[in-house]
Structure formats: structure tokens, C-alpha cells
Design a protein around this motif. Structure first.
Motif, PDB file in Angstrom:
ATOM      1  N   MET A   1       0.564  -1.179  -0.061  1.00  0.00           N
ATOM      2  CA  MET A   1      -0.089  -0.001  -0.027  1.00  0.00           C
ATOM      3  C   MET A   1       0.778   1.266  -0.043  1.00  0.00           C
ATOM      4  O   MET A   1       0.574   2.237  -0.735  1.00  0.00           O
ATOM      5  CB  MET A   1      -1.002  -0.147   1.293  1.00  0.00           C
ATOM      6  N   THR A   2       1.992   1.275   0.469  1.00  0.00           N
ATOM      7  CA  THR A   2       2.716   2.361   0.613  1.00  0.00           C
ATOM      8  C   THR A   2       3.088   2.686  -0.996  1.00  0.00           C
ATOM      9  O   THR A   2       3.316   3.867  -1.335  1.00  0.00           O
ATOM     10  CB  THR A   2       3.990   2.015   1.402  1.00  0.00           C
ATOM     11  N   ARG A   3       3.119   1.571  -1.486  1.00  0.00           N
ATOM     12  CA  ARG A   3       3.693   1.913  -3.020  1.00  0.00           C
ATOM     13  C   ARG A   3       2.660   2.441  -3.760  1.00  0.00           C
ATOM     14  O   ARG A   3       3.039   3.210  -4.559  1.00  0.00           O
ATOM     15  CB  ARG A   3       3.999   0.553  -3.691  1.00  0.00           C
ATOM     16  N   ARG A   4       1.711   2.004  -3.499  1.00  0.00           N
ATOM     17  CA  ARG A   4       0.486   2.627  -4.143  1.00  0.00           C
ATOM     18  C   ARG A   4       0.364   4.130  -3.708  1.00  0.00           C
ATOM     19  O   ARG A   4      -0.056   4.906  -4.627  1.00  0.00           O
ATOM     20  CB  ARG A   4      -0.793   1.946  -3.857  1.00  0.00           C
ATOM     21  N   VAL A   5       0.432   4.455  -2.517  1.00  0.00           N
ATOM     22  CA  VAL A   5       0.183   5.592  -1.752  1.00  0.00           C
ATOM     23  C   VAL A   5       1.538   6.690  -2.409  1.00  0.00           C
ATOM     24  O   VAL A   5       1.134   7.588  -2.947  1.00  0.00           O
ATOM     25  CB  VAL A   5       0.352   5.708  -0.459  1.00  0.00           C
ATOM     26  N   LEU A   7       2.963   5.908  -5.119  1.00  0.00           N
ATOM     27  CA  LEU A   7       2.756   6.256  -6.794  1.00  0.00           C
ATOM     28  C   LEU A   7       1.585   7.284  -6.804  1.00  0.00           C
ATOM     29  O   LEU A   7       1.722   7.933  -7.805  1.00  0.00           O
ATOM     30  CB  LEU A   7       2.541   4.689  -7.493  1.00  0.00           C
ATOM     31  N   ALA A   8       0.687   7.105  -5.954  1.00  0.00           N
ATOM     32  CA  ALA A   8      -0.404   8.164  -6.270  1.00  0.00           C
ATOM     33  C   ALA A   8      -0.193   9.541  -5.824  1.00  0.00           C
ATOM     34  O   ALA A   8      -0.116  10.391  -6.720  1.00  0.00           O
ATOM     35  CB  ALA A   8      -1.630   7.963  -5.375  1.00  0.00           C
TER      36      ALA A   8
END
Length: 180
Positions: A1-5, A7-8
């Protein structure tokens, strides 16, 4: 999720950067367009001012030409007035000389008549002497009256000539003005 955050957030930052760059590009483009419009507007205004100035200069030049032509016309008319006055004065002088000659002729004829009547230098009779004195007085009176008449005529002729010249000069100066 941190990656997604992350990335976002990265995409969000990139989008914000693109929006900021687009806004900056738009502002730069708008400034260039406004500057170009200002330059064109200034050029149009300057062109109008130049046209107005050129028209005003042309009008001033036309006025100067008209004034010069009017001045030349006035000067020419005044010179013509001077020539006319000199011709008139010459004619008046000839008339005075003719009047003087006529008066002299009258005196000579009176003396000739008196001589023919026997009232010449040899008259010894008192009546003849009286006639001779009367004839001499008449001759003197004729001479004086002729001189006075000549002076009066000369003064009148000169005054008339000056008046005519003055009137002609005035007409030369004002005639055009009344025609405008």
C-alpha cells in the motif's frame, strides 16, 4: 500500500507539476499576445499621430504659401499704386506748367494791348500815365494771382495724389480680406 500511496502521491505531484507548467505556459503565452497587441496598438496610435502631424504640417505649409502669395500681391499692388501716383504727379506738373505758360501769355498779351493803345513807355500824358500805372498794377495782380493759383493747385494736386495712393494701398491690403 505504501507503494500505491507513493505512486499516487508521485502521480498527483506530477499532475500538479503539469498543471502548474501548463498554467505558467498559458500565462507566458498570454503575456506575449498582450505585448504583441500593445505593440500593434502603439504602432496604430503612433501612425495616427504621425498622420495628424503630417496633415497639420501640410496645412501650415499651405497657409504659409497663401500668406506669401497674398503678401506678394499686396506688394505688387502697392508698387503699381506708386507708379500710378508718379504718373499722376507728372501729369499734374505738366498741367501746372501749361497754366503758368498761359498766365505768362496773358500778361504778354495785356502788355501788347497797352502798347497798342499808346500806353507804352513814351506816354507822357497824365491820363496815359494813369492807364499805364493801372496796367502795371493789373499785370502785378495777374502775376500774383497766377502764383497763388499755382501754389494752391500744386498743394491740391499733391494732396489728391497722396489721398488716391493711400486709398489704393488700403484697397490693396483689404480687398482680398473682404473676398475671403
Amino acid at each position: 500500500m505504501t507503494r500505491r500511496v507513493l505512486l499516487a502521491l508521485l502521480l498527483l505531484g506530477l499532475a500538479a507539476g503539469l498543471v502548474g507548467a501548463a498554467a505558467w505556459a498559458y500565462e507566458a503565452w498570454r503575456d506575449r499576445v498582450l505585448e504583441e497587441g500593445d505593440r500593434r496598438g502603439e504602432a496604430r496610435v503612433q501612425a495616427r499621430w504621425d498622420e495628424d502631424r503630417a496633415r497639420a504640417q501640410e496645412a501650415a505649409l499651405d497657409k504659409a504659401r497663401q500668406d506669401a502669395a497674398e503678401t506678394l500681391r499686396r506688394l505688387n499692388q502697392q508698387q503699381e499704386n506708386e507708379r500710378a501716383q508718379q504718373a499722376l504727379l507728372a501729369q499734374l506738373a505738366r498741367d501746372r506748367d501749361a497754366a503758368r505758360a498761359a498766365a505768362d501769355g496773358l500778361r504778354l498779351r495785356a502788355a501788347a494791348y497797352l502798347d497798342a493803345a499808346g500806353c507804352g513807355h513814351l506816354a507822357g500824358d497824365s491820363a496815359l500815365g494813369c492807364v499805364r500805372e493801372a496796367a502795371a498794377e493789373i499785370g502785378i495782380a495777374l502775376s500774383r494771382s497766377a502764383q497763388i493759383a499755382q501754389r494752391v493747385a500744386a498743394d491740391a494736386d499733391e494732396a489728391r495724389s497722396r489721398g488716391l495712393r493711400c486709398e489704393a494701398d488700403y484697397d490693396a491690403l483689404t480687398l482680398r480680406l473682404s473676398m475671403l
